[in-house]
Design an enzyme around this catalytic site. Structure first.
Site, PDB file in Angstrom:
ATOM      1  N   ASN A  12     -77.910  30.122   4.577  1.00 18.69           N
ATOM      2  CA  ASN A  12     -77.364  28.831   4.994  1.00 18.69           C
ATOM      3  C   ASN A  12     -75.892  29.061   5.348  1.00 18.69           C
ATOM      4  OD1 ASN A  12     -76.483  26.250   5.332  1.00 18.69           O
ATOM      5  ND2 ASN A  12     -76.973  25.540   3.268  1.00 18.69           N
ATOM      6  N   TRP A  13     -75.624  29.137   6.627  1.00 19.31           N
ATOM      7  CA  TRP A  13     -74.257  29.439   7.076  1.00 19.31           C
ATOM      8  C   TRP A  13     -73.335  28.219   6.977  1.00 19.31           C
ATOM      9  CZ3 TRP A  13     -75.616  32.536  12.217  1.00 19.31           C
ATOM     10  CH2 TRP A  13     -76.163  33.772  11.850  1.00 19.31           C
ATOM     11  N   LYS A  14     -73.898  27.064   6.657  1.00 21.46           N
ATOM     12  CA  LYS A  14     -73.114  25.823   6.532  1.00 21.46           C
ATOM     13  C   LYS A  14     -72.243  25.643   7.784  1.00 21.46           C
ATOM     14  CE  LYS A  14     -73.718  26.105   1.583  1.00 21.46           C
ATOM     15  NZ  LYS A  14     -73.250  25.832   0.237  1.00 21.46           N
ATOM     16  N   HIS A  97     -80.102  18.923   1.125  1.00 21.29           N
ATOM     17  CA  HIS A  97     -79.093  19.786   0.501  1.00 21.29           C
ATOM     18  C   HIS A  97     -78.087  18.921  -0.261  1.00 21.29           C
ATOM     19  CE1 HIS A  97     -75.861  22.633  -0.032  1.00 21.29           C
ATOM     20  NE2 HIS A  97     -76.754  23.578   0.173  1.00 21.29           N
ATOM     21  N   GLU A 169     -81.664  24.106  -6.247  1.00 20.17           N
ATOM     22  CA  GLU A 169     -80.237  24.442  -6.159  1.00 20.17           C
ATOM     23  C   GLU A 169     -79.466  23.519  -7.112  1.00 20.17           C
ATOM     24  OE1 GLU A 169     -79.217  26.541  -2.168  1.00 20.17           O
ATOM     25  OE2 GLU A 169     -78.871  24.405  -1.933  1.00 20.17           O
ATOM     26  N   SER A 218     -74.722  30.352  -5.765  1.00 22.49           N
ATOM     27  CA  SER A 218     -73.875  31.516  -6.122  1.00 22.49           C
ATOM     28  C   SER A 218     -74.632  32.841  -6.180  1.00 22.49           C
ATOM     29  CB  SER A 218     -73.160  31.280  -7.461  1.00 22.49           C
ATOM     30  OG  SER A 218     -72.264  30.199  -7.352  1.00 22.49           O
ATOM     31  N   GLY A 239     -75.669  30.806   0.375  1.00 16.50           N
ATOM     32  CA  GLY A 239     -74.552  30.262   1.149  1.00 16.50           C
ATOM     33  C   GLY A 239     -73.516  31.337   1.394  1.00 16.50           C
TER      34      GLY A 239
HETATM   35  P1  13P Z   1     -73.633  29.432  -2.383  1.00 14.85           P
HETATM   36  O1  13P Z   1     -74.577  30.625  -2.283  1.00 14.85           O
HETATM   37  O2  13P Z   1     -72.364  29.616  -1.609  1.00 14.85           O
HETATM   38  O3  13P Z   1     -73.459  28.985  -3.786  1.00 14.85           O
HETATM   39  O4  13P Z   1     -74.393  28.216  -1.633  1.00 14.85           O
HETATM   40  C1  13P Z   1     -75.680  27.922  -2.006  1.00 14.85           C
HETATM   41  C2  13P Z   1     -76.208  26.920  -1.059  1.00 14.85           C
HETATM   42  O5  13P Z   1     -75.710  25.805  -1.026  1.00 14.85           O
HETATM   43  C3  13P Z   1     -77.283  27.325  -0.156  1.00 14.85           C
HETATM   44  O6  13P Z   1     -77.860  26.243   0.472  1.00 14.85           O
END
Ligand code: 13P
Length: 260
Positions: A12-14, A97, A169, A218, A239
């Site tokens: 998930n590159w956000k 999400h 999550e 994480s 993420g």
């Molecule tokens: P992180 O891996 O940065 O904690 O993010 C997790 C996430 O939100 C994946 O959708």
């Protein structure tokens, strides 16, 4: 012969990378990640990068996922992009999400409609659920998971539930949270059981056994292997670590090593 259960590694590159940067990054990953029958690697770039990346990817190597979309197919909804408009580019769609729930105030009803829209448009929804730090502190983890599953899946029939992936999550473990702390494998194993128990109640026992459950929060190259060893966890939603080629490729290699 039944096909082996896949492991999903989802990036998930956000809200990172311009389309040009996303394309360069995809190129780097393409040179390092070989196609695998047992590990499905899925990339979720920003909406604006979906079309160019869909032309660039080798679909045997990677699939794409939408991070967000509006649930109606067409109409006067200024600024929105529907799943019907992007379904030619992606195979998966992330829904619910925690950043959408808590930053953009997406309601349970929005989420249910999005899950239904993804299925209607032949995409696999990845329904994200997970309790907040406060819910956990108050002993409400199980109630939060039950409620997010009941509400998020309320439009999904018995016939369609096999098309849904669940991502657990816990909000307190996502790296973007100020006081994020990594979840312990025992926390995740407990949540995985709660999820399957509730899916059995909403649908049936077989569905509960079959449904794919991923973990996200994480995850990095050092912790991925331990999380993938948790029985009943079918993959990872990543993420921060998915933005670093070395980390992401190492996670994919770990998954391949465990699912030969
Ligand atoms: P992180 O891996 O940065 O904690 O993010 C997790 C996430 O939100 C994946 O959708």
């Amino acid at each position: 012969m039944t096909s082996p259960r896949k492991t999903y590694i989802i990036a998930n590159w956000k809200m990172n990378f311009t389309p040009g940067e996303a394309s360069l990054y995809l190129n780097r990953l393409s040179n390092r990640i070989s196609p695998s029958r047992n590990v499905q690697v899925v990339l979720a770039p920003s909406t604006v990068a979906l079309q160019p990346l869909s032309l660039q990817i080798n679909r045997r190597q990677f699939k794409l996922a939408a991070q967000n979309f509006y649930w109606r197919d067409y109409g006067a909804y200024t600024g929105e992009t529907s799943v019907a408009q992007i379904r030619g580019f992606v195979d998966y769609a992330i829904v619910g999400h925690s950043e959408r729930r808590y930053v953009f105030n997406e309601s349970e009803e929005d989420i249910a409609q999005k899950v239904a829209a993804a299925i209607r448009n032949n995409l696999t929804p990845i329904l994200c659920i997970g309790e907040t730090a406060l819910e956990r502190k108050d002993g409400e983890t199980k109630a939060a998971i039950y409620s997010q599953l009941t509400n998020g899946l309320h439009e999904v029939s018995k016939e369609d539930i096999s098309k849904v992936i669940i991502a657990y999550e816990p909000v307190w473990a996502i790296s973007s949270n100020k006081n994020a702390k990594p979840a312990k494998p025992s926390d995740i194993a407990e949540a995985e059981l709660i999820i399957r128990e509730h899916i059995a109640k909403l649908y049936n026992k077989q569905t509960a056994e079959d449904i794919y459950i991923l973990y996200g929060g994480s995850v990095n190259a050092d912790t991925a292997g331990g999380y993938l060893d948790i029985p009943g966890i079918d993959g990872l939603l990543i993420g921060g670590a998915s933005l670093i080629a070395d980390s992401f490729c190492a996670i994919v290699e770990t998954a391949k090593g465990k699912n030969k």
